[in-house]
Every structure is written in structure tokens, then in C-alpha cells.
Design an enzyme around this catalytic site. Structure first.
Site, short mmCIF file in Angstrom:
data_model
loop_
_atom_site.label_atom_id
_atom_site.label_comp_id
_atom_site.label_asym_id
_atom_site.label_seq_id
_atom_site.Cartn_x
_atom_site.Cartn_y
_atom_site.Cartn_z
N ASP A 48 -8.43 26.21 44.20
CA ASP A 48 -9.64 25.41 44.05
C ASP A 48 -9.71 24.71 42.70
O ASP A 48 -10.68 24.01 42.39
CB ASP A 48 -10.90 26.27 44.26
CG ASP A 48 -11.01 27.41 43.25
OD1 ASP A 48 -10.14 27.54 42.36
OD2 ASP A 48 -11.99 28.19 43.36
N ASP A 70 -13.26 31.20 37.28
CA ASP A 70 -13.47 31.44 38.71
C ASP A 70 -13.89 32.89 38.90
O ASP A 70 -13.19 33.81 38.46
CB ASP A 70 -12.18 31.15 39.48
CG ASP A 70 -12.41 30.99 40.97
OD1 ASP A 70 -13.44 31.46 41.46
OD2 ASP A 70 -11.54 30.40 41.65
N ASP A 76 -27.31 31.63 47.15
CA ASP A 76 -26.66 32.74 46.44
C ASP A 76 -27.44 34.05 46.60
O ASP A 76 -27.59 34.82 45.65
CB ASP A 76 -26.50 32.39 44.95
CG ASP A 76 -25.33 31.45 44.72
OD1 ASP A 76 -24.69 31.03 45.70
OD2 ASP A 76 -25.05 31.12 43.55
N ASP A 105 -22.45 35.03 44.35
CA ASP A 105 -22.60 34.05 43.28
C ASP A 105 -21.61 32.91 43.53
O ASP A 105 -20.55 32.84 42.93
CB ASP A 105 -22.33 34.72 41.93
CG ASP A 105 -22.57 33.79 40.75
OD1 ASP A 105 -23.19 32.73 40.95
OD2 ASP A 105 -22.13 34.13 39.64
N GLU A 120 -31.75 31.82 42.53
CA GLU A 120 -31.29 30.44 42.42
C GLU A 120 -32.42 29.46 42.77
O GLU A 120 -32.59 28.43 42.13
CB GLU A 120 -30.09 30.18 43.34
CG GLU A 120 -28.73 30.48 42.71
CD GLU A 120 -28.23 29.38 41.79
OE1 GLU A 120 -28.84 28.30 41.75
OE2 GLU A 120 -27.20 29.60 41.11
N SER A 141 -4.85 14.71 23.33
CA SER A 141 -4.75 15.93 22.52
C SER A 141 -5.95 16.12 21.59
O SER A 141 -6.25 17.25 21.20
CB SER A 141 -3.46 15.91 21.70
OG SER A 141 -3.33 14.68 21.00
#
Length: 572
Positions: A179, A196, A214, A218, A236, A254
Site C-alpha cells: 500500500d 503503517d 473506525d 484504526d 472518529e 535532496s
């Protein structure tokens, strides 16, 4: 994987090569390491290695073999073994040259690794050419009439491989559900994008709109989930539903990734136990520190001391302080060496946002120098043309239309005026010259230019006319970006232009009693330092408040309740 191994195995002593080889790991190919002018990167590798061995031996009053052994003792155990093999590889004659304090430039030229007349250190009293001529008959006897393949040497081979491979991939290396987010911090993971919280489910990721409020899971990894027992409403819904949330994205180079090589790595007078403890960590993050950057900093000012420390703020922190519901919703899609063409061709494609399922974003397109910076002798001929910049930046915005949720905002940042680099840094002692004060930053600039591996020949150059011409071209490209932003019409996001903030940041810093050099990285003499990061953030938000105040979301009135109920919301 090959990439992970090459990063983990690289040697700290070559960190300047990681810096000097144009900070463009993604652009290096195997042939570039062998075919660069006057020896190129292998010459730089050799010069730095010999210098650090000589300096360590001098500091500890030991011979070269013992000096190298002391260096190896400072490295992490899993690479120090290969380090000791360099003694055997160098051989007794080269070790003797080091013991006799032949300069690194002379040694590497005598070994035919450096093939031109480039030099970093002061020449010996007899002169560079005579010293090389005195040693070269011995090098021929050693079978070194042809340049040796330094990239096949233990440890150094891994550095060369790392230079070739760094930045080829801009997505997390460890991402099971694919993902674009990871629970692992380095290797383009959670230091770069929100962590994640479930790497087995592609539907659970930072930045998405809450799934089923949720109640049980979560789904957006912001640490807010469950049901309030008093109202029987999901948290939520209570705390986040009616608030404006923006994720934060930077598409940059950079400077946005916050490239930083620890100065103590090149300063032998500062070496001690623990100096190199984070070398593998640094390599896995490509010597970038996005978690301390102006766009996506989330770490504390001393979390990574002494490797990097100082005050920090970021666009992400500003947004988070206004609304804790967007916890972890950031993506730093910045790549060392990125130019407009590469951004459009590959880099922007690594952004992960679902137009239907995710929250809108504030995105900054920040390519502030590489389109006018390169190491070619005919540097102006290799700069991005205004036509190329217009096409590439426009096409990048077209791609963002397909990726970003409605209601997003995209800021195109102008290029920097890099003349400040030479004006400010040229006469400062470089960390590599700290022992004898014999290497100035302008010497490093000249050395890299001679090898054609400079990150920016146009600005890192004693030729004032060339520096001015480089800035003139940067202004042209900034004007293009402003025109693209003003003329781009989208039903998905609003495009804005943001003038580059680095010059105003320096002016503010100096007005408050600081020195301009403090805002520039001492190892590469090219990038904004940690002290510059919060200044850039402040100037960005001042610009938004002055020109686009409607973008600023109101402060979430439930922030205190969220903090009380969910604490650090799972941290980072």
C-alpha cells in the site's frame, strides 16, 4: 535483497563520496564509477580513505596498519571484519607510503587510481609531479600500470554498489500489503511516510478516511478508534468528522529529503567510541533525514543526537498541531538528485493517495537546484531548459490530478539562489581538514569539479561569472514554475507558486545574530542544515497566512480530548 545488502555493508569512511558524488545516488550507473574524468569517484574514494588512515595514524602516533586497525575498531562489528582486509589489499609498499606521509593525492595518483592532476590536499614540498614520478616506478612493479578496479576491493565494492543502487526505488522496501506504507522506519519506510499500523491489509494506511468510523479498527492509523461509552458514538465521529484534514506531501530533491552527512565522520579529531553507531541506519536512509526535515519532521530535536540535532518544525507538525486527527498523514517523496524530468517520469508515481478514499493534501513540489546543477565541464549546456521545465512540471501536475483527492493544494516552489554557497562556505575549513586546517571547502569544490562529480559546478565554483549565470538560469526556471502554477486549472486541486525561502531564511537568521554558514551543511557545502529547517517551515506558513489564509484549517476543538484519551496516538 541486493539493495538492502549493499546499503547495510557500506563503509562509513567513504561517506564523503556519498556526499561528493553529486548527492545523486539514483543517477549513478556502474560505468560512471569507472569512466568519470581524471579517475572520478574511485579517485575520490581512494583520496578520502588514504587521508583518514594517515590522520588516524598521526593522531595516535602509530603506523598506518595500526591506524587502520583503530578505524576498523570504531565501525559496527558486522563490517569491521572486511575493513581489516584493506591492510592486506593495500600491501606493504602502499602502507609504507602512508607511513612516510606521502599525501593522499600523490598516493592515489601513483596507484593510477587518480588519472589526472586533481588534488585535494596541499602539494608536497618537492611538488606534486615529482612526488608521483618518484613513487610510480614502484607502482609499476606492483602491477598497477593500469588503474586498479578499486570498486572490487572489500567494503569499497559495497560502497560503489550502494552509489549505483541508492534511490532506484522510492517505495518502502518492506511493505507486505503493497500500500506504499511500512512499519519499518528505514529503507523508505516510516521515516519517510506515516507508519503503517497493519501491514497485512491494504485498506489500512495513514491518510485514508475512516472506514466504518473506525469502531473496531484504526483504519487510518491515527490512533483514534473505538466508541465513546457515554454518547455511544465512535470517537472518529466525535473528534474528527466535522474537521478539515490535510495530509502533507513533499515531492522534492535532496534538500527536501534533508541530506546530511555527519561532520564527525570526516573529522578524525572527533572520532571516539560510538561515532559510527548509526552508520548503517544512515545508509539505509540514503544519508537523508526526512523525520527532521522542513516538510515532514516528526522526531524530537535530540532524538538522533549527536548525528543530527537542533530545533525543528515542519509543515506536518504545523498541520498536526491544528488537528490531531491527521496523525501520521505525511509522505516525503524526495529523492537525492531529483530533477523535473525524473520527477515526472518516475518519482511522482511513488506517491500513494486514493482520490476517493483518502483525505486531501497540501503538497509541495520542491526541486530547488538540480535542474541547474550538474558536474559536467560544460555545465550550462546540461541544465534543464525552460521548455523542458514547463513540460515536465505541467505533466507532473496532470499526473497529480489522477492521484490527489479533491480539495487538495499544490505549491510549486521556486529554485534557490545558490551563489550563497561559495560566498559563505569557500574559506571555511572542511571537516576533512580539521586536523591541520589544510583543506578548505573551496578545495573540496575544486577537487569535485576536477573529477567531474560535483553536485553543482555552476554554484560551487570560484568563477563568479559562472555562478551568476547559474543563478540567472535558476530565475528563468522559477519564472516558468510560477507561470505553470498560475495557468494550471484543475477541478481536483489548486496550484500555487511559492518563492524559494532559503535567501529570506538566511537574512532572518543573520538579522537575529546568526552566521550564514550555520545554515549550510559543512560536509557537502551545498544543502540546508538542521538549523535552516524550521526557518523554511516558518516562512512557508507565513506565506500561506499572508496570501492563502483560506487554506489554513481551523484548530480542531477536540485536540485536548484526543490527547487525553489517546495519548501519543501510537507514536511513530
Amino acid at each position: 535483497s541486493k539493495m538492502a545488502v549493499s546499503k547495510a555493508a557500506a563503509l562509513v569512511l567513504l561517506s564523503l563520496v556519498a556526499a561528493s558524488s553529486s548527492f545523486k545516488f539514483m543517477e549513478f550507473k556502474p560505468t560512471a564509477l569507472k569512466d568519470n574524468v581524471n579517475g572520478g569517484s574511485p579517485c575520490a574514494v581512494c583520496t578520502i580513505v588514504i587521508a583518514l588512515i594517515e590522520q588516524t595514524a598521526e593522531i595516535h602516533d602509530v603506523n598506518a596498519s595500526q591506524g587502520l586497525a583503530k578505524i576498523c575498531e570504531l565501525l559496527p562489528a558486522n563490517i569491521s571484519k572486511d575493513c581489516t582486509k584493506l591492510v592486506d589489499l593495500l600491501g606493504p609498499k602502499v602502507i609504507a607510503w602512508i607511513d612516510e606521509r606521502e599525501t593522499p593525492d600523490v598516493v592515489c595518483k601513483a596507484l593510477n587510481i587518480c588519472t589526472g592532476t586533481c588534488s585535494l590536499f596541499p602539494p608536497p614540498k618537492e611538488g606534486f609531479a615529482k612526488a608521483v614520478a618518484r613513487l610510480q616506478p614502484t607502482s609499476f612493479k606492483l602491477g598497477l600500470a593500469a588503474p586498479p578496479d578499486i570498486c572490487s576491493w572489500p567494503i569499497i565494492s559495497r560502497i560503489c554498489e550502494a552509489i549505483n543502487n541508492f534511490g532506484d526505488l522510492h517505495l518502502p522496501l518492506d511493505d507486505i500489503d503493497n500500500d506504499g506504507f511500512s512499519p519499518i522506519h528505514t529503507l523508505r519506510g516510516a521515516d519517510w511516510r506515516g507508519k503503517d499500523c497493519d501491514d497485512s491489509d491494504i485498506n489500512i494506511r495513514p491518510g485514508r478516511k475512516a472506514m466504518d468510523a473506525d469502531i473496531n479498527v484504526d483504519s487510518n492509523c491515527n490512533g483514534i478508534y473505538g466508541v465513546d461509552p457515554t454518547t455511544n458514538k465512535p470517537y472518529e465521529e466525535l473528534f474528527c468528522q466535522d474537521t478539515q484534514q490535510y495530509g502533507v506531501v513533499v515531492l522534492g530533491d535532496s534538500a527536501s529529503a534533508h541530506f546530511h552527512v555527519q561532520p564527525q565522520y570526516l573529522n578524525t579529531t572527533a572520532w571516539q567510541k560510538g561515532t559510527f553507531d548509526r552508520i548503517l541506519f544512515s545508509l539505509e536512509n540514503e544519508f537523508d533525514w526526512p523525520m527532521m526535515s522542513a516538510s515532514t519532521a516528526f522526531a524530537g530535536p535530540n532524538d538522533f543526537a549527536p548525528d543530527i540535532e537542533g530545533p525543528n518544525n515542519s509543515t506536518y507538525k504545523v498541520m498536526l498541531n491544528r488537528n490531531l486527527c491527521m496523525h501520521r498523514d505525511f509522505q516525503n517523496i524526495a529523492v537525492n538528485g531529483a530533477r523535473a524530468g525524473a520527477m515526472n517520469d518516475t518519482i511522482v508515481k511513488s506517491l500513494r493517495r486514493n482520490p476517493e478514499q483518502d483525505q486531501p493534501v497540501i503538497a509541495v513540489y520542491a526541486l530547488i537546484g538540480n535542474d541547474v546543477c550538474n558536474g559536467h565541464p560544460d555545465t550550462i549546456a546540461h541544465m534543464t531548459t525552460p521548455e523542458e521545465m514547463e513540460a515536465a512540471s505541467h505533466d507532473t501536475l496532470v499526473q497529480l490530478e489522477k492521484t490527489l483527492p479533491k480539495g487538495s493544494h499544490v505549491f510549486l516552489m521556486g529554485l534557490a539562489d545558490g551563489r550563497v554557497l561559495y560566498d559563505t562556505m569557500a574559506d571555511r575549513v572542511h571537516p576533512l581538514g580539521a586536523l591541520h586546517n589544510d583543506v578548505l571547502t573551496k578545495d573540496v569544490y575544486a577537487f569535485l569539479n576536477c573529477l567531474s562529480i560535483s553536485p553543482c559546478r555552476g554554484w560551487m565554483n570560484k568563477n563568479e561569472t559562472l555562478r551568476n549565470l547559474t543563478t540567472d538560469h535558476a530565475v528563468l526556471l522559477s519564472n516558468v514554475l510560477e507561470r505553470v502554477a498560475n495557468n494550471f486549472n484543475s477541478s481536483v486541486f489548486t496550484a500555487h507558486y511559492f518563492p524559494n525561502p532559503f535567501a529570506p531564511a538566511i537574512a532572518r537568521w543573520v538579522a537575529n545574530g546568526g552566521k550564514a554558514w550555520q545554515l549550510i551543511e559543512p560536509v557537502d557545502g551545498f544543502h540546508p542544515s538542521q538549523l535552516a529547517q524550521p526557518l523554511v517551515t516558518d516562512l512557508f506558513w507565513e506565506f500561506i497566512q499572508a496570501n492563502h489564509s483560506d487554506i489554513m484549517p481551523p484548530v480542531n476543538p477536540h485536540n485536548d480530548a484526543i490527547a487525553k484519551m489517546f495519548g501519543d496516538q501510537g507514536g511513530y
